[in-house]
Design a protein around this motif. Structure first.
Motif, PDB file in Angstrom:
ATOM      1  N   VAL A   1       0.882  -1.211   0.048  1.00 31.60           N
ATOM      2  CA  VAL A   1      -0.119  -0.114   0.132  1.00 31.60           C
ATOM      3  C   VAL A   1       0.889   1.099  -0.112  1.00 31.60           C
ATOM      4  O   VAL A   1       1.957   1.268   0.125  1.00 31.60           O
ATOM      5  N   GLY A   2       0.314   2.410  -0.363  1.00 31.62           N
ATOM      6  CA  GLY A   2       1.216   3.672  -0.423  1.00 31.62           C
ATOM      7  C   GLY A   2       0.476   4.611  -1.359  1.00 31.62           C
ATOM      8  O   GLY A   2      -0.299   4.409  -2.047  1.00 31.62           O
ATOM      9  N   PHE A   3       0.990   5.943  -1.113  1.00 32.10           N
ATOM     10  CA  PHE A   3       0.323   6.744  -2.070  1.00 32.10           C
ATOM     11  C   PHE A   3       0.729   6.725  -3.394  1.00 32.10           C
ATOM     12  O   PHE A   3       1.815   5.590  -3.729  1.00 32.10           O
ATOM     13  N   MET A   4       0.076   7.279  -4.429  1.00 28.83           N
ATOM     14  CA  MET A   4       0.573   7.325  -5.773  1.00 28.83           C
ATOM     15  C   MET A   4       1.799   7.692  -5.781  1.00 28.83           C
ATOM     16  O   MET A   4       2.262   8.405  -5.097  1.00 28.83           O
ATOM     17  N   GLY A   5       2.592   6.948  -6.733  1.00 28.75           N
ATOM     18  CA  GLY A   5       4.058   7.351  -6.865  1.00 28.75           C
ATOM     19  C   GLY A   5       4.890   6.562  -5.844  1.00 28.75           C
ATOM     20  O   GLY A   5       6.074   7.149  -5.956  1.00 28.75           O
ATOM     21  N   SER A   6       4.482   5.737  -5.015  1.00 33.82           N
ATOM     22  CA  SER A   6       5.368   5.409  -3.896  1.00 33.82           C
ATOM     23  C   SER A   6       6.104   4.072  -4.397  1.00 33.82           C
ATOM     24  O   SER A   6       6.977   3.722  -3.671  1.00 33.82           O
TER      25      SER A   6
ATOM     26  N   ALA B   1       7.004   7.684   1.403  1.00 32.90           N
ATOM     27  CA  ALA B   1       7.807   8.717   0.581  1.00 32.90           C
ATOM     28  C   ALA B   1       7.363  10.052   0.983  1.00 32.90           C
ATOM     29  O   ALA B   1       6.266  10.346   1.470  1.00 32.90           O
ATOM     30  N   SER B   2       8.459  11.277   1.224  1.00 32.00           N
ATOM     31  CA  SER B   2       8.096  12.453   1.487  1.00 32.00           C
ATOM     32  C   SER B   2       7.166  12.926   0.390  1.00 32.00           C
ATOM     33  O   SER B   2       7.119  12.690  -0.575  1.00 32.00           O
ATOM     34  N   ILE B   3       6.253  13.955   1.090  1.00 30.31           N
ATOM     35  CA  ILE B   3       5.444  14.817  -0.247  1.00 30.31           C
ATOM     36  C   ILE B   3       6.301  15.301  -1.145  1.00 30.31           C
ATOM     37  O   ILE B   3       5.569  15.216  -2.523  1.00 30.31           O
ATOM     38  N   GLU B   4       7.432  15.684  -1.061  1.00 35.00           N
ATOM     39  CA  GLU B   4       8.346  16.227  -2.087  1.00 35.00           C
ATOM     40  C   GLU B   4       8.649  15.255  -3.098  1.00 35.00           C
ATOM     41  O   GLU B   4       8.470  15.458  -4.568  1.00 35.00           O
ATOM     42  N   THR B   5       9.074  14.091  -2.907  1.00 32.57           N
ATOM     43  CA  THR B   5       9.352  13.128  -3.790  1.00 32.57           C
ATOM     44  C   THR B   5       8.144  12.586  -4.303  1.00 32.57           C
ATOM     45  O   THR B   5       8.274  12.620  -5.589  1.00 32.57           O
ATOM     46  N   THR B   6       7.230  12.560  -3.527  1.00 29.97           N
ATOM     47  CA  THR B   6       5.731  11.863  -4.207  1.00 29.97           C
ATOM     48  C   THR B   6       5.314  12.914  -5.439  1.00 29.97           C
ATOM     49  O   THR B   6       5.058  12.610  -6.390  1.00 29.97           O
ATOM     50  N   LEU B   7       5.519  14.090  -4.935  1.00 25.60           N
ATOM     51  CA  LEU B   7       4.923  15.268  -6.170  1.00 25.60           C
ATOM     52  C   LEU B   7       5.994  15.252  -7.211  1.00 25.60           C
ATOM     53  O   LEU B   7       5.288  15.384  -8.315  1.00 25.60           O
ATOM     54  N   ALA B   8       7.085  15.052  -7.028  1.00 26.74           N
ATOM     55  CA  ALA B   8       7.938  14.988  -8.102  1.00 26.74           C
ATOM     56  C   ALA B   8       7.817  13.725  -9.229  1.00 26.74           C
ATOM     57  O   ALA B   8       8.057  13.565 -10.209  1.00 26.74           O
TER      58      ALA B   8
ATOM     59  N   PHE C   1       4.289  -2.882   8.336  1.00 29.03           N
ATOM     60  CA  PHE C   1       5.650  -2.492   8.217  1.00 29.03           C
ATOM     61  C   PHE C   1       5.616  -1.365   7.236  1.00 29.03           C
ATOM     62  O   PHE C   1       4.996  -1.283   6.357  1.00 29.03           O
ATOM     63  N   GLN C   2       6.649  -0.246   7.442  1.00 27.20           N
ATOM     64  CA  GLN C   2       6.916   0.500   6.593  1.00 27.20           C
ATOM     65  C   GLN C   2       8.318   0.794   5.979  1.00 27.20           C
ATOM     66  O   GLN C   2       9.083   0.600   6.894  1.00 27.20           O
ATOM     67  N   ILE C   3       8.216   1.033   4.857  1.00 29.89           N
ATOM     68  CA  ILE C   3       9.851   1.420   4.308  1.00 29.89           C
ATOM     69  C   ILE C   3       9.480   2.721   3.775  1.00 29.89           C
ATOM     70  O   ILE C   3       9.003   3.049   2.927  1.00 29.89           O
ATOM     71  N   HIS C   4      10.476   3.523   4.060  1.00 27.09           N
ATOM     72  CA  HIS C   4      10.577   4.990   3.527  1.00 27.09           C
ATOM     73  C   HIS C   4      11.472   4.705   2.149  1.00 27.09           C
ATOM     74  O   HIS C   4      12.768   4.310   2.313  1.00 27.09           O
ATOM     75  N   THR C   5      10.682   5.166   1.113  1.00 25.03           N
ATOM     76  CA  THR C   5      11.784   4.746  -0.087  1.00 25.03           C
ATOM     77  C   THR C   5      12.477   6.050  -0.591  1.00 25.03           C
ATOM     78  O   THR C   5      13.005   5.963  -1.975  1.00 25.03           O
ATOM     79  N   ASP C   6      12.409   7.387  -0.017  1.00 28.68           N
ATOM     80  CA  ASP C   6      12.973   8.599  -0.694  1.00 28.68           C
ATOM     81  C   ASP C   6      14.361   8.173  -1.478  1.00 28.68           C
ATOM     82  O   ASP C   6      14.780   8.410  -2.377  1.00 28.68           O
TER      83      ASP C   6
END
Ligand code: S3P
Length: 168
Positions: free
Chosen positions: A6-11, A101-108, A144-149
């Motif tokens: 699961v995750g926001f668009m672009g994750s 992912a951070s909002i900045e990475t996501t938006l990009a 469980f979560q993973i930060h993907t930035d």
């Protein structure tokens, strides 16, 4: 299912889901693709004809259809939001991994992406708001979560495999 992303668009759910399925020799299911197949039209067209509510109905039907399948499932960014979907996901009993992912990475990553009606409809400030609104549901539904930035899709895949001690 054996594992749900699961995750926001672009994750990176689809990219990582395919990689995981390959590495683990499992079948891969993409909920957005199942929706498109079931509706016989693109996500954009579903939103145009039946609105977001129409899309969510088909999405939930497709999610239910995957309940007894085994493999790796990538969900859509909005899948974990309706309470019924959270129940379906919990009932599946598979580990749910949040790709964050951070909002900045996501938006990009999602700006200029085709086939995502919400990106067009909401614009950066609306997406920012939606991103914040969804965080609680994402963490509630995930194990469980993973930060993907700063990670490549291959690194994300490896971390998931390590976490669940599935080595191949
Ligand atoms: C949505 C995300 C999309 C797709 C639809 C709605 C959302 O999936 O399900 O456009 O509500 O966040 P991806 O997360 O795979 O882009």
């Amino acid at each position: 299912m054996d594992l749900i992303l699961v995750g926001f668009m672009g994750s990176g759910k689809s990219t990582v889901g395919k990689l995981l399925a390959q590495k683990l020799d499992k079948e891969y299911f993409d909920l957005d693709e199942l929706v498109v197949q079931r509706a016989g039209m693109s996500i954009q067209e579903i939103f145009e004809q039946s609105g977001e509510a129409g899309f969510r109905k088909i999405e939930q039907q497709c999610l239910r259809d995957t309940e007894h399948l085994s493999g790796i499932l990538s969900t859509g960014g909005g899948t974990p939001i309706p309470e019924n979907n959270q129940q379906i996901l919990n009932k599946m009993g598979a580990p749910v991994v949040l790709l964050a992912a951070s909002i900045e990475t996501t938006l990009a990553r999602i700006t200029d992406s085709d086939g995502r009606p919400l990106v067009e409809q909401l614009g950066p400030s609306g997406l920012n708001k939606l991103f914040k609104q969804r965080q609680i549901a994402y963490s509630q539904v995930s194990d469980f979560q993973i930060h993907t930035d700063r990670l490549s899709p291959v690194e994300v895949t490896e971390q998931i495999m390590e976490q669940f001690q599935v080595v191949k």
